[in-house]
Design an enzyme around this catalytic site. Structure first.
Site, PDB file in Angstrom:
ATOM      1  N   ARG A 182     -78.451  20.203 -68.462  1.00  0.00           N
ATOM      2  CA  ARG A 182     -78.482  20.416 -67.147  1.00  0.00           C
ATOM      3  C   ARG A 182     -77.189  20.015 -66.488  1.00  0.00           C
ATOM      4  O   ARG A 182     -77.472  19.269 -65.405  1.00  0.00           O
ATOM      5  CB  ARG A 182     -79.646  19.664 -66.282  1.00  0.00           C
ATOM      6  CG  ARG A 182     -80.956  20.082 -66.700  1.00  0.00           C
ATOM      7  CD  ARG A 182     -81.476  21.894 -66.424  1.00  0.00           C
ATOM      8  NE  ARG A 182     -82.799  22.177 -66.962  1.00  0.00           N
ATOM      9  CZ  ARG A 182     -82.700  22.939 -68.269  1.00  0.00           C
ATOM     10  NH1 ARG A 182     -81.575  23.103 -68.815  1.00  0.00           N
ATOM     11  NH2 ARG A 182     -83.742  23.084 -68.681  1.00  0.00           N
ATOM     12  N   CYS A 233     -88.659  21.636 -61.895  1.00  0.00           N
ATOM     13  CA  CYS A 233     -89.070  20.349 -62.703  1.00  0.00           C
ATOM     14  C   CYS A 233     -88.170  19.077 -61.821  1.00  0.00           C
ATOM     15  O   CYS A 233     -86.886  19.409 -62.033  1.00  0.00           O
ATOM     16  CB  CYS A 233     -88.772  20.697 -64.228  1.00  0.00           C
ATOM     17  SG  CYS A 233     -89.776  21.746 -64.940  1.00  0.00           S
ATOM     18  N   GLU A 304     -84.002  15.154 -62.522  1.00  0.00           N
ATOM     19  CA  GLU A 304     -83.098  16.549 -62.838  1.00  0.00           C
ATOM     20  C   GLU A 304     -82.597  17.113 -61.660  1.00  0.00           C
ATOM     21  O   GLU A 304     -81.345  17.483 -61.587  1.00  0.00           O
ATOM     22  CB  GLU A 304     -84.184  17.514 -63.462  1.00  0.00           C
ATOM     23  CG  GLU A 304     -83.361  18.736 -63.725  1.00  0.00           C
ATOM     24  CD  GLU A 304     -83.969  19.637 -64.561  1.00  0.00           C
ATOM     25  OE1 GLU A 304     -84.865  19.394 -65.359  1.00  0.00           O
ATOM     26  OE2 GLU A 304     -84.045  21.015 -64.201  1.00  0.00           O
TER      27      GLU A 304
HETATM   28  C1  LIG Z   1     -89.649  27.171 -58.536  1.00  0.00           C
HETATM   29  C2  LIG Z   1     -88.269  26.725 -59.116  1.00  0.00           C
HETATM   30  C3  LIG Z   1     -88.259  26.941 -60.624  1.00  0.00           C
HETATM   31  C4  LIG Z   1     -86.986  26.393 -61.269  1.00  0.00           C
HETATM   32  N1  LIG Z   1     -87.168  26.553 -62.660  1.00  0.00           N
HETATM   33  C5  LIG Z   1     -85.996  26.252 -63.172  1.00  0.00           C
HETATM   34  C6  LIG Z   1     -85.886  26.636 -64.745  1.00  0.00           C
HETATM   35  O1  LIG Z   1     -86.757  27.064 -65.368  1.00  0.00           O
HETATM   36  N2  LIG Z   1     -84.827  26.011 -65.256  1.00  0.00           N
HETATM   37  C7  LIG Z   1     -83.747  25.243 -64.728  1.00  0.00           C
HETATM   38  O2  LIG Z   1     -82.686  25.032 -65.323  1.00  0.00           O
HETATM   39  N3  LIG Z   1     -83.591  25.160 -63.253  1.00  0.00           N
HETATM   40  C8  LIG Z   1     -84.973  25.654 -62.666  1.00  0.00           C
HETATM   41  N4  LIG Z   1     -85.005  25.138 -61.184  1.00  0.00           N
HETATM   42  C9  LIG Z   1     -83.988  24.387 -60.670  1.00  0.00           C
HETATM   43  C10 LIG Z   1     -82.729  25.500 -59.915  1.00  0.00           C
HETATM   44  O3  LIG Z   1     -83.302  26.722 -59.560  1.00  0.00           O
HETATM   45  C11 LIG Z   1     -81.508  25.495 -61.021  1.00  0.00           C
HETATM   46  O4  LIG Z   1     -81.136  24.331 -61.116  1.00  0.00           O
HETATM   47  C12 LIG Z   1     -80.546  26.661 -60.112  1.00  0.00           C
HETATM   48  O5  LIG Z   1     -79.559  26.778 -61.345  1.00  0.00           O
HETATM   49  C13 LIG Z   1     -79.685  25.929 -59.254  1.00  0.00           C
HETATM   50  O6  LIG Z   1     -79.008  26.798 -58.567  1.00  0.00           O
HETATM   51  P1  LIG Z   1     -78.409  26.762 -56.825  1.00  0.00           P
HETATM   52  O7  LIG Z   1     -77.816  27.802 -56.567  1.00  0.00           O
HETATM   53  O8  LIG Z   1     -79.887  26.784 -56.117  1.00  0.00           O
HETATM   54  O9  LIG Z   1     -77.805  25.351 -57.047  1.00  0.00           O
HETATM   55  P2  LIG Z   1     -77.807  24.089 -55.991  1.00  0.00           P
HETATM   56  O10 LIG Z   1     -79.360  23.780 -56.008  1.00  0.00           O
HETATM   57  O11 LIG Z   1     -77.438  24.595 -54.600  1.00  0.00           O
HETATM   58  O12 LIG Z   1     -76.929  23.172 -56.456  1.00  0.00           O
HETATM   59  C14 LIG Z   1     -77.386  22.487 -57.814  1.00  0.00           C
HETATM   60  C15 LIG Z   1     -75.999  21.696 -58.211  1.00  0.00           C
HETATM   61  O13 LIG Z   1     -74.828  22.493 -58.687  1.00  0.00           O
HETATM   62  C16 LIG Z   1     -73.787  22.571 -57.477  1.00  0.00           C
HETATM   63  N5  LIG Z   1     -73.427  23.634 -57.289  1.00  0.00           N
HETATM   64  C17 LIG Z   1     -73.907  24.770 -56.629  1.00  0.00           C
HETATM   65  N6  LIG Z   1     -73.205  25.811 -56.602  1.00  0.00           N
HETATM   66  C18 LIG Z   1     -71.683  25.479 -57.148  1.00  0.00           C
HETATM   67  C19 LIG Z   1     -70.573  26.163 -57.366  1.00  0.00           C
HETATM   68  N7  LIG Z   1     -70.323  27.583 -56.988  1.00  0.00           N
HETATM   69  N8  LIG Z   1     -69.332  25.204 -57.684  1.00  0.00           N
HETATM   70  C20 LIG Z   1     -69.645  23.960 -57.714  1.00  0.00           C
HETATM   71  N9  LIG Z   1     -70.735  23.374 -57.848  1.00  0.00           N
HETATM   72  C21 LIG Z   1     -72.026  24.085 -57.383  1.00  0.00           C
HETATM   73  C22 LIG Z   1     -74.391  21.654 -56.187  1.00  0.00           C
HETATM   74  O14 LIG Z   1     -73.208  20.802 -55.619  1.00  0.00           O
HETATM   75  C23 LIG Z   1     -75.625  20.650 -57.150  1.00  0.00           C
HETATM   76  O15 LIG Z   1     -74.866  19.596 -57.585  1.00  0.00           O
HETATM   77  C24 LIG Z   1     -86.055  25.662 -60.528  1.00  0.00           C
HETATM   78  C25 LIG Z   1     -86.241  25.636 -59.175  1.00  0.00           C
HETATM   79  C26 LIG Z   1     -87.277  25.877 -58.584  1.00  0.00           C
HETATM   80  C27 LIG Z   1     -87.409  25.875 -56.937  1.00  0.00           C
END
Ligand SMILES: Cc1cc2nc3c(=O)[nH]c(=O)nc-3n(C[C@H](O)[C@H](O)[C@H](O)COP(=O)(O)OP(=O)(O)OC[C@H]3O[C@@H](n4cnc5c(N)ncnc54)[C@H](O)[C@@H]3O)c2cc1C
Length: 309
Positions: A182, A233, A304
């Protein structure tokens, strides 16, 4: 430095009415909690993104980039400085042949990961099914090396376009990407901004890929509280042995609630906001879980979820 009047004027100069101040982060995170960001902007193109990041960095104004906020826990005290969302940076997903059965697919940072998965499934391209059902943007998924037991971003990414706050857009090849659980670190870039990602997929059997995606999604629905306010998670799995969810379940913590934060009955590694929860409730529950798991199993669970503010 946080933001002052000059900074507000500058942001309004770029974003006009689109620049928001004292913006509740509960509106921009899947946990639906958190205090205000001093400023919140959504660049609509790379030029706007570059302008805001470059000047904020030069003027030493605090800034952070977010995607869909599906892996974020923003504290009730909020975030100082400028929160820059990539959500509006979406272009059509593009593709190129990689030779033989290989296809190269490129998506902008703000593209939903689900849209990329759907695109691959519709075309009959193999490789993205591990990500089916993971919410959030392509940029967030790359930074988080998002994935499941089926695979992670690391397995399919081959090139990133990133923005270096002090320089310009830069192409990052796989050899300069350091992926771990991650996490992504990029050689020579301390605080990268992901602008787009290119993925290597393979031509496959469209029917089989579609059926597999349906099974993946169905399994998620069965095992996870997908409709609840959460960030997926909450804890990283320990390097070996039982998963974080199994440990929490074994410790008898399923259903444990502090204020509006609750350990899901369906999946013990999900902390959910039952509706009126605060970030403080979630943090208190996180600490309780960590303490109980440490006392019972001598294991330190690490979040995480990214805690900001
Ligand atoms: C119901 C549910 C199920 C999930 N299942 C999974 C799963 O199976 N596996 C998994 O790995 N995750 C899972 N997640 C967690 C999450 O969805 C992932 O980590 C996802 O990839 C985060 O994307 P985001 O755009 O929402 O990032 P954000 O939450 O907005 O950001 C996450 C991090 O990335 C950074 N970031 C975001 N975009 C950029 C960019 N363009 N450039 C630089 N930094 C950036 C942010 O600063 C932060 O540190 C789940 C979440 C939920 C709510």
């Amino acid at each position: 430095m946080t933001i002052d009047q000059n900074c507000k004027i500058w942001l309004k100069g770029i974003f006009a009415e689109r620049a928001k101040f004292d913006e509740s982060m509960a509106k921009h995170t899947s946990f639906r909690v958190g205090g205000c960001a001093d400023a919140f902007v959504e660049p609509e193109n790379i030029e706007e993104m570059y302008r805001v990041v470059k000047r904020a960095d030069e003027k030493k104004i605090l800034w952070m980039v977010v995607g869909d906020g599906t892996n974020l826990l923003v504290k009730d005290s909020g975030v100082r400085g400028i929160v820059i969302s990539t959500r509006k940076i979406r272009r059509q997903i593009s593709m190129a042949s990689g030779g033989g059965d290989l296809v190269r697919v490129t998506a902008a940072a703000g593209t939903r990961l689900s849209a990329l998965c759907r695109f691959a499934i519709e075309k009959g391209w193999q490789g993205m099914n591990f990500a089916v059902g993971i919410p959030g943007t392509v940029g967030g998924a790359i930074m988080m090396n998002a994935g499941t037991a089926m695979g992670t971003i690391q397995d399919v990414i081959f090139r990133i376009k990133g923005l270096d706050p002090s320089g310009s857009a830069r192409v990052i090849e796989k050899c300069d990407m350091g992926f771990s659980y991650r996490k992504l670190s990029i050689k020579g870039m301390e605080k990268p901004v992901i602008l787009e990602g290119s993925f290597s997929l393979q031509k496959g059997d469209p029917g089989a890929i579609k059926r597999e995606a349906e099974v993946v999604l169905e399994n998620r629905r069965k095992r996870q509280p997908t409709g609840a306010a959460s960030a997926g998670c909450f804890f990283k799995n320990p390097v070996s042995g039982k998963s974080a969810g199994e440990l929490i379940d074994l410790a008898g913590l399923k259903g444990k609630q502090i204020g509006g934060a609750k350990i899901s009955e369906k999946h013990a590694n999900f902390i959910i906001n039952t509706g009126d929860g605060t970030a403080a409730d979630i943090m208190a529950l996180m600490e309780t879980v960590q303490e109980e798991i440490y006392n019972t199993f001598d294991i330190k669970l690490e979040p995480e979820v990214k805690i900001v503010g």
